[in-house]
Scaffold this active site. Structure first.
Site, PDB file in Angstrom:
ATOM      1  N   MET A  54      10.763  -3.186  -2.648  1.00 17.47           N
ATOM      2  CA  MET A  54      11.455  -4.320  -2.026  1.00 17.47           C
ATOM      3  C   MET A  54      10.442  -5.165  -1.256  1.00 17.47           C
ATOM      4  SD  MET A  54      15.276  -3.100  -1.169  1.00 17.47           S
ATOM      5  CE  MET A  54      14.968  -2.195   0.327  1.00 17.47           C
ATOM      6  N   GLY A  55       9.161  -5.037  -1.616  1.00 16.68           N
ATOM      7  CA  GLY A  55       8.126  -5.855  -0.984  1.00 16.68           C
ATOM      8  C   GLY A  55       7.728  -5.347   0.387  1.00 16.68           C
ATOM      9  N   LEU A  90       4.689  -4.877   1.246  1.00 20.16           N
ATOM     10  CA  LEU A  90       3.896  -3.782   0.704  1.00 20.16           C
ATOM     11  C   LEU A  90       2.923  -3.218   1.738  1.00 20.16           C
ATOM     12  CD1 LEU A  90       3.105  -5.305  -2.811  1.00 20.16           C
ATOM     13  CD2 LEU A  90       4.985  -3.779  -2.156  1.00 20.16           C
ATOM     14  N   HIS A  91       2.753  -1.908   1.683  1.00 18.17           N
ATOM     15  CA  HIS A  91       1.830  -1.214   2.598  1.00 18.17           C
ATOM     16  C   HIS A  91       1.136  -0.110   1.800  1.00 18.17           C
ATOM     17  CE1 HIS A  91       4.953   1.830   2.649  1.00 18.17           C
ATOM     18  NE2 HIS A  91       5.820   0.917   3.041  1.00 18.17           N
ATOM     19  N   GLY A 146       1.638   2.926   1.528  1.00 17.93           N
ATOM     20  CA  GLY A 146       2.541   3.837   0.814  1.00 17.93           C
ATOM     21  C   GLY A 146       2.800   3.331  -0.611  1.00 17.93           C
ATOM     22  N   HIS A 147       2.970   2.007  -0.739  1.00 16.57           N
ATOM     23  CA  HIS A 147       3.162   1.441  -2.080  1.00 16.57           C
ATOM     24  C   HIS A 147       1.875   1.582  -2.903  1.00 16.57           C
ATOM     25  CE1 HIS A 147       6.263  -0.895   0.282  1.00 16.57           C
ATOM     26  NE2 HIS A 147       6.987  -0.418  -0.716  1.00 16.57           N
TER      27      HIS A 147
HETATM   28  O1  PAF Z   1      12.879   2.448  -2.279  1.00 16.47           O
HETATM   29  C1  PAF Z   1      13.022   1.211  -2.404  1.00 16.47           C
HETATM   30  O2  PAF Z   1      12.171   0.408  -2.014  1.00 16.47           O
HETATM   31  C2  PAF Z   1      14.302   0.674  -3.026  1.00 16.47           C
HETATM   32  O3  PAF Z   1      15.387   1.480  -2.710  1.00 16.47           O
HETATM   33  C3  PAF Z   1      14.184   0.487  -4.550  1.00 16.47           C
HETATM   34  C4  PAF Z   1      13.955   1.799  -5.255  1.00 16.47           C
HETATM   35  C5  PAF Z   1      13.044  -0.474  -4.860  1.00 16.47           C
HETATM   36  C6  PAF Z   1      15.482  -0.125  -5.097  1.00 16.47           C
HETATM   37  O4  PAF Z   1      15.762  -1.355  -4.518  1.00 16.47           O
END
Ligand code: PAF
Length: 282
Positions: free
Chosen positions: A30-31, A33-34, A36-37
């Protein structure tokens, strides 16, 4: 990096690469971003030819309008980070109509009760929203593997169940939690904490470490009482739930079987921000 701003652009990209026999690793986000992503992308990079991510703040999974309104949206910074880190080959930024052609409504799912506990209890409708958007994204991206962080462990279990129920040929890969230096689990929501609260938030991880030490030494009832006391003594926190649950079924437990594995789950409110964390118990 390719920026795919529509379902048709995504379809063309996926078809082109599938024809070339490329294996695709996918990490939906869901953007905001850090690191963890970035850990999700790194795991995906190791096992696939291409890494694809998506950025979409999914309204149907928010049960609280205030939370949706204040969810951080940092698209320009996210794209700059993705460009500069070379973490992904393509990012899908769908419009609402790409994912919800019939309007912003969730489908209704049952996941053997996994959806009703903890997050499901305190955020009604949340997992229907998550499952709706994840099923659509997985169907559109058609990855070989999809990567989800263990911080949202209940979400991870539900997505594993979703993929099994729908018989999607996708391997769901769990990625361990990344923590800030203080121990606070990385989350886009941390951005909304004041610097004072961000320091105080280390209490969550410290408590989970204690729970792990207490586990199999004192009773689960006693652990629950001690955790309640910890947060009663720290009035800036409001403890929403704490639960020790079976790692497979997520069923809260009062005692443990030697051949099952268990995990602690916690949700608190701090400075108007809801934070969750979890830890496997040894
Ligand atoms: O974990 C998330 O960021 C959200 O729940 C996901 C999996 C992108 C779904 O919107």
């Amino acid at each position: 990096m390719e920026i795919l701003r529509s379902k048709s652009a995504l379809r063309a990209y996926i078809e082109r690469n599938k024809e070339m026999g490329k294996h695709i690793g996918f990490a939906p986000t869901m953007g905001a971003l850090h690191e963890g992503h970035l850990a999700l992308y790194k795991a995906a990079r190791q096992e696939n030819d291409l890494v694809v991510s998506s950025i979409f703040v999914n309204p149907t999974q928010f049960n609280n309008a205030h939370d949706l309104e204040f969810y951080p949206r940092t698209l320009e910074a996210d794209l700059a980070l993705l460009e500069q880190s070379k973490a992904v080959d393509a990012v899908y930024i769908p419009k609402v109509s790409d994912l919800y052609p019939e309007g912003l409504v969730s489908k209704s799912y049952e996941f053997d009760g996994l959806e009703n506990k903890m997050e499901g209890e305190f955020r009604p409708g949340h997992f229907n929203g998550v499952a709706t958007v994840v099923e659509t994204l997985l169907t559109q991206v058609r990855p070989n593997r999809a990567y989800f962080g263990e911080k949202d462990f209940q979400q991870l279990r539900i997505i594993q169940k979703l993929v099994a129920q729908k018989q999607l040929p996708i391997q769901i890969v769990p990625v361990p939690i990344l923590r800030e230096k203080s121990g606070l689990a990385m989350s886009s929501r941390n951005e909304r904490l004041s610097s004072k609260d961000r320091k105080a938030a280390k209490l969550i991880h410290e408590t989970l470490i204690k729970v792990d030490q207490w586990f199999r030494v004192i009773s689960i009832k006693e652990i629950n009482e001690r955790v309640t006391q910890v947060f009663e003594k720290a009035p800036e926190f409001k403890l929403e739930y704490f639960s020790i649950a079976d790692e497979e079924t997520l069923e809260p437990t009062d005692f443990f079987y030697m051949d099952h594995t268990y995990r602690a789950f916690i949700a608190v409110h701090l400075g108007g921000v809801r934070l969750i964390d979890t830890m496997h118990l040894e």
